[in-house]
Design an enzyme around this catalytic site. Structure first.
Site, PDB file in Angstrom:
ATOM      1  N   CYS A  84      -2.685  11.357   3.984  1.00  0.00           N
ATOM      2  CA  CYS A  84      -3.076  10.375   2.948  1.00  0.00           C
ATOM      3  C   CYS A  84      -3.044  11.007   1.567  1.00  0.00           C
ATOM      4  O   CYS A  84      -2.792  10.338   0.572  1.00  0.00           O
ATOM      5  CB  CYS A  84      -4.501   9.876   3.164  1.00  0.00           C
ATOM      6  SG  CYS A  84      -4.767   9.051   4.712  1.00  0.00           S
ATOM      7  N   HIS A 106      -4.049   1.695   7.764  1.00  0.00           N
ATOM      8  CA  HIS A 106      -2.669   1.981   7.345  1.00  0.00           C
ATOM      9  C   HIS A 106      -1.927   2.517   8.573  1.00  0.00           C
ATOM     10  O   HIS A 106      -2.526   3.200   9.421  1.00  0.00           O
ATOM     11  CB  HIS A 106      -2.623   3.066   6.263  1.00  0.00           C
ATOM     12  CG  HIS A 106      -3.140   2.642   4.928  1.00  0.00           C
ATOM     13  ND1 HIS A 106      -3.974   3.433   4.166  1.00  0.00           N
ATOM     14  CD2 HIS A 106      -2.939   1.523   4.198  1.00  0.00           C
ATOM     15  CE1 HIS A 106      -4.264   2.811   3.027  1.00  0.00           C
ATOM     16  NE2 HIS A 106      -3.648   1.653   3.030  1.00  0.00           N
ATOM     17  N   ASN A 154     -14.000   9.667   3.785  1.00  0.00           N
ATOM     18  CA  ASN A 154     -13.643   8.378   3.187  1.00  0.00           C
ATOM     19  C   ASN A 154     -12.357   7.825   3.810  1.00  0.00           C
ATOM     20  O   ASN A 154     -11.713   6.942   3.254  1.00  0.00           O
ATOM     21  CB  ASN A 154     -13.477   8.526   1.663  1.00  0.00           C
ATOM     22  CG  ASN A 154     -14.550   7.766   0.898  1.00  0.00           C
ATOM     23  OD1 ASN A 154     -15.195   6.871   1.461  1.00  0.00           O
ATOM     24  ND2 ASN A 154     -14.736   8.087  -0.367  1.00  0.00           N
ATOM     25  N   GLU A 197       0.823  -1.214   0.000  1.00  0.00           N
ATOM     26  CA  GLU A 197       0.000   0.000   0.000  1.00  0.00           C
ATOM     27  C   GLU A 197       0.855   1.263   0.000  1.00  0.00           C
ATOM     28  O   GLU A 197       0.408   2.347   0.387  1.00  0.00           O
ATOM     29  CB  GLU A 197      -0.973  -0.020   1.184  1.00  0.00           C
ATOM     30  CG  GLU A 197      -1.852  -1.270   1.226  1.00  0.00           C
ATOM     31  CD  GLU A 197      -3.269  -1.085   0.663  1.00  0.00           C
ATOM     32  OE1 GLU A 197      -3.821   0.005   0.787  1.00  0.00           O
ATOM     33  OE2 GLU A 197      -3.809  -2.065   0.085  1.00  0.00           O
TER      34      GLU A 197
HETATM   35  O1  SUG Z   1      -7.752   2.949   1.009  1.00  0.00           O
HETATM   36  N1  SUG Z   1     -10.498   5.092   1.304  1.00  0.00           N
HETATM   37  C1  SUG Z   1      -9.069   4.903   1.269  1.00  0.00           C
HETATM   38  C2  SUG Z   1      -8.392   5.846   2.238  1.00  0.00           C
HETATM   39  C3  SUG Z   1      -6.895   5.827   2.079  1.00  0.00           C
HETATM   40  C4  SUG Z   1      -6.191   6.603   3.113  1.00  0.00           C
HETATM   41  N2  SUG Z   1      -4.795   6.593   2.873  1.00  0.00           N
HETATM   42  C5  SUG Z   1      -3.845   6.542   3.833  1.00  0.00           C
HETATM   43  N3  SUG Z   1      -4.121   6.206   5.068  1.00  0.00           N
HETATM   44  N4  SUG Z   1      -2.637   6.767   3.482  1.00  0.00           N
HETATM   45  C6  SUG Z   1      -8.703   3.464   1.604  1.00  0.00           C
HETATM   46  O2  SUG Z   1      -9.362   2.862   2.454  1.00  0.00           O
HETATM   47  C7  SUG Z   1     -12.762   4.706   0.523  1.00  0.00           C
HETATM   48  C8  SUG Z   1     -13.494   4.555  -0.789  1.00  0.00           C
HETATM   49  C9  SUG Z   1     -14.971   4.382  -0.635  1.00  0.00           C
HETATM   50  O3  SUG Z   1     -15.405   3.779   0.338  1.00  0.00           O
HETATM   51  O4  SUG Z   1     -15.711   4.851  -1.535  1.00  0.00           O
HETATM   52  C10 SUG Z   1     -11.283   4.504   0.381  1.00  0.00           C
HETATM   53  O5  SUG Z   1     -10.826   3.870  -0.538  1.00  0.00           O
END
Ligand code: SUG
Length: 420
Positions: free
Chosen positions: A350, A232, A344, A164
């Site tokens: 992020c 994460h 989200n 990731e």
């Molecule tokens: O991968 N949310 C992302 C958020 C990523 C955050 N990134 C870091 N922590 N670096 C994920 O979970 C939600 C999409 C949705 O539900 O429509 C989403 O993909």
């Protein structure tokens, strides 16, 4: 002589931004599933964050949103945007590439055997909606970092090893342009939610980037942290230069990690936020660790660029106010409003990928200035849909308008070669 500096590349929030609840283990995504999203407001919030960071004297870049819905991916599954079942259409529609911390793992030149900055695009294979991001991301990385004297842009780690990107990678160093220690944080499967970063992927990246064994640490993410919603590591810890800012419950064996850090870097400063002051749940709700911890060029000390949600949580804000009033390295708190992304599960950290490089070696089309951000803002204001409800995803008008919006942005940024 090249001048290596930290540059934050933010993902411009795409016109298909919506809340489809696609990420099990990401509590914000689950809680907002089915709600109306506001892509225009979301993208403007992201641009305002970039402008804010530029005004602090930080270097800033950006990545274009990917082509969504991803019709080529649906085609491989034997369907089309018109005929896809709703869950597949939502998966093809996601604007998730906005979270650029998941674009790649970056090892700056001073850490690698060949003196180049290595970037491995993340395969993001655990979540279906993210698993089809990497070809579009790789195309941009190859353009932005095309200078092969300075960069090595690498293909994803093969399946089945989940990767990731930078969200599970931290670097401690005396200064950005000096050799550092790279910390790879992995999860172990078996809990209620998926462990997205696999140790085999982390080890493969450390090997292929040509890192010195003695300056690499692998640390397991706490199982409780993943079970509580820290999907994460960057939801519970962040590092910058010689500072690690972490929640007490971030790692499975925290003392072993802190000892390893101190043995490699005796002057590392580890700021541990105790559960007694900020519970793991408050940390995850407020995203206080999903801050950009940055070195301020014009001032002594560092700043945390945090989500406004951190200010709204009493325990968190009390802790942070105390922290910056002391003599520690973190001196300033800068709350920014990225609520549309936060809903989200994506905070300020992020939304960005950190790259340490000489800006002169990067394709200038990806580098931000206030003026270029104004122009991007105009495209967003004119073309990004105002609102999207997940039930609307199959509406032909919406699909057309999303395509037009992205094309206008690519035109404005002279990046039309990324069209498909
Ligand atoms: O991968 N949310 C992302 C958020 C990523 C955050 N990134 C870091 N922590 N670096 C994920 O979970 C939600 C999409 C949705 O539900 O429509 C989403 O993909």
């Amino acid at each position: 002589m090249s001048a290596l500096v930290e540059i934050n590349f933010d993902g411009i929030i795409g016109p298909s931004h919506n809340y489809a609840g696609l990420s099990p283990g990401n509590i914000a995504s689950a809680n907002h599933a089915g709600q109306t999203a506001y892509p225009r407001e979301a993208a403007l919030q992201g641009i305002a964050k970039m402008k804010h960071n530029l005004s602090l004297g930080l270097r800033q870049g950006f990545f274009m949103p990917l082509d969504r819905p991803n019709s080529g991916w649906l085609e491989k599954l034997g369907t089309t945007v018109k005929d896809a079942e709703p869950h597949l259409l939502a998966t093809a529609f996601s604007a998730s590439s906005m979270w650029a911390a998941n674009a790649a793992t970056v090892s700056p030149a001073p850490d690698t055997y060949d003196g180049k900055c290595h970037l491995t695009v993340a395969n993001l294979q655990t979540m279906p909606h993210r698993s089809h991001e990497w070809p579009g991301t790789l195309a941009q990385l190859k353009l932005a970092f095309a200078n092969q004297n300075h960069f090595a842009v690498r293909s994803p780690i093969p399946s089945p090893f989940g990767d990731e990107g930078a969200a599970n990678h931290m670097r401690l160093c005396p200064a950005h342009d000096a050799a550092g220690i790279e910390i790879f944080v992995f999860g172990k499967s078996g809990g209620p939610f998926p462990a997205r970063q696999h140790i085999e992927a982390s080890k493969a990246i450390a090997r292929t980037h040509g890192l010195n064994h003695d300056r690499v640490i692998f640390a397991q993410q706490a199982e409780t942290a993943i079970a509580s919603g820290a999907f994460h590591n960057d939801v519970v810890a962040v590092a910058n230069e010689r500072v690690l800012f972490t929640h007490e419950q971030a790692f499975e064996q925290p003392d072993a990690l802190y000892d390893a850090i101190r043995s490699h870097m005796p002057d590392a400063e580890i700021i541990i936020v105790p559960t007694a002051k900020v519970s793991l749940d408050d940390a995850i709700k407020s995203y206080l660790f999903n801050a950009q911890l940055v070195t301020l060029p014009d001032e002594a000390g560092m700043a945390l660029i945090l989500p406004t949600e951190a200010r709204e949580n009493d325990a968190v804000w009390r802790y942070l106010t105390e922290l910056v009033s002391g003599n520690g390295p973190i001196r300033r708190l800068c709350p920014v409003d990225v609520r549309q992304s936060m809903a989200n599960g994506g905070g300020p950290a992020c939304l960005r990928l950190r790259v340490v490089a000489d800006p002169e070696t990067i394709d200038p089309r990806f580098m931000a200035t206030a003026e270029r951000l104004n122009r991007i803002e105009e495209v967003v204001a004119d073309y990004w849909p105002e609102a999207i409800h997940p039930d609307q995803l199959s509406a032909p008008d919406l699909i057309d308008s999303i395509g037009i919006a992205r094309s206008k942005l690519l035109e404005k940024c002279a990046l039309t070669e990324l069209e498909h």
